[in-house]
Design a protein around this motif. Structure first.
Motif, PDB file in Angstrom:
ATOM      1  N   UNK A  54       0.794  -1.215   0.000  1.00  0.00           N
ATOM      2  CA  UNK A  54       0.000   0.000   0.000  1.00  0.00           C
ATOM      3  C   UNK A  54       0.833   1.276   0.000  1.00  0.00           C
ATOM      4  N   UNK A  55       2.150   1.192   0.073  1.00  0.00           N
ATOM      5  CA  UNK A  55       2.984   2.383   0.168  1.00  0.00           C
ATOM      6  C   UNK A  55       2.894   3.293  -1.036  1.00  0.00           C
ATOM      7  N   UNK A  56       2.731   2.752  -2.218  1.00  0.00           N
ATOM      8  CA  UNK A  56       2.814   3.556  -3.421  1.00  0.00           C
ATOM      9  C   UNK A  56       1.496   3.702  -4.174  1.00  0.00           C
ATOM     10  N   UNK A  57       0.394   3.607  -3.490  1.00  0.00           N
ATOM     11  CA  UNK A  57      -0.893   3.761  -4.164  1.00  0.00           C
ATOM     12  C   UNK A  57      -1.408   5.180  -3.989  1.00  0.00           C
ATOM     13  N   UNK A  58      -2.284   5.587  -4.869  1.00  0.00           N
ATOM     14  CA  UNK A  58      -2.816   6.944  -4.839  1.00  0.00           C
ATOM     15  C   UNK A  58      -3.843   7.116  -3.728  1.00  0.00           C
ATOM     16  N   UNK A  73      -0.971   2.475   6.249  1.00  0.00           N
ATOM     17  CA  UNK A  73      -0.836   3.302   5.046  1.00  0.00           C
ATOM     18  C   UNK A  73      -1.471   4.677   5.233  1.00  0.00           C
ATOM     19  N   UNK A  74      -2.590   4.743   5.952  1.00  0.00           N
ATOM     20  CA  UNK A  74      -3.247   6.025   6.207  1.00  0.00           C
ATOM     21  C   UNK A  74      -2.439   6.889   7.170  1.00  0.00           C
ATOM     22  N   UNK A  75      -1.654   6.254   8.008  1.00  0.00           N
ATOM     23  CA  UNK A  75      -0.783   6.944   8.960  1.00  0.00           C
ATOM     24  C   UNK A  75       0.493   7.366   8.225  1.00  0.00           C
ATOM     25  N   UNK A  93      -0.787   7.071  14.765  1.00  0.00           N
ATOM     26  CA  UNK A  93      -2.151   7.586  14.769  1.00  0.00           C
ATOM     27  C   UNK A  93      -2.445   8.203  13.401  1.00  0.00           C
ATOM     28  N   UNK A  94      -3.725   8.344  13.101  1.00  0.00           N
ATOM     29  CA  UNK A  94      -4.143   9.029  11.883  1.00  0.00           C
ATOM     30  C   UNK A  94      -4.653  10.400  12.304  1.00  0.00           C
ATOM     31  N   UNK A  95      -3.969  11.439  11.860  1.00  0.00           N
ATOM     32  CA  UNK A  95      -4.370  12.806  12.209  1.00  0.00           C
ATOM     33  C   UNK A  95      -5.535  13.242  11.325  1.00  0.00           C
TER      34      UNK A  95
END
Length: 80
Positions: A4-8, A33-35, A41-43
């Motif tokens: 998932x590192x390089x997806x849009x 990936x969202x972090x 955490x996800x801001x």
């Protein structure tokens, strides 16, 4: 390396919705990936890049501190 590192951002948003009803392993990878800054955490800023998460951010951020922990992510049922 995570797939998932390089997806849009659009792809991540689609995966986010799919993972809401798919499996915990995929959602852990999605959480990571969202972090983007890898803070654990996800801001709100990170969430704002993904419309599906942005819309429900305040509901998922149970303690209201402006960040979603994995525990909050899981408690909201987003790990399923």
């Amino acid at each position: 390396m995570s797939l998932l590192k390089n997806v849009t951002a659009v792809t991540l948003s689609i995966l986010f919705v799919a993972c809401m009803s798919y499996n915990a392993m995929a959602s852990e990878e999605l959480f990571t990936a969202l972090d983007v800054d890898q803070s654990g955490t996800i801001s709100e800023t990170e969430a704002s890049a993904h419309s599906a998460l942005s819309v429900i951010f305040s509901e998922v951020d149970a303690d209201g501190d402006g960040e979603i922990t994995y525990d909050e992510f899981a408690a909201a049922g987003l790990d399923k």
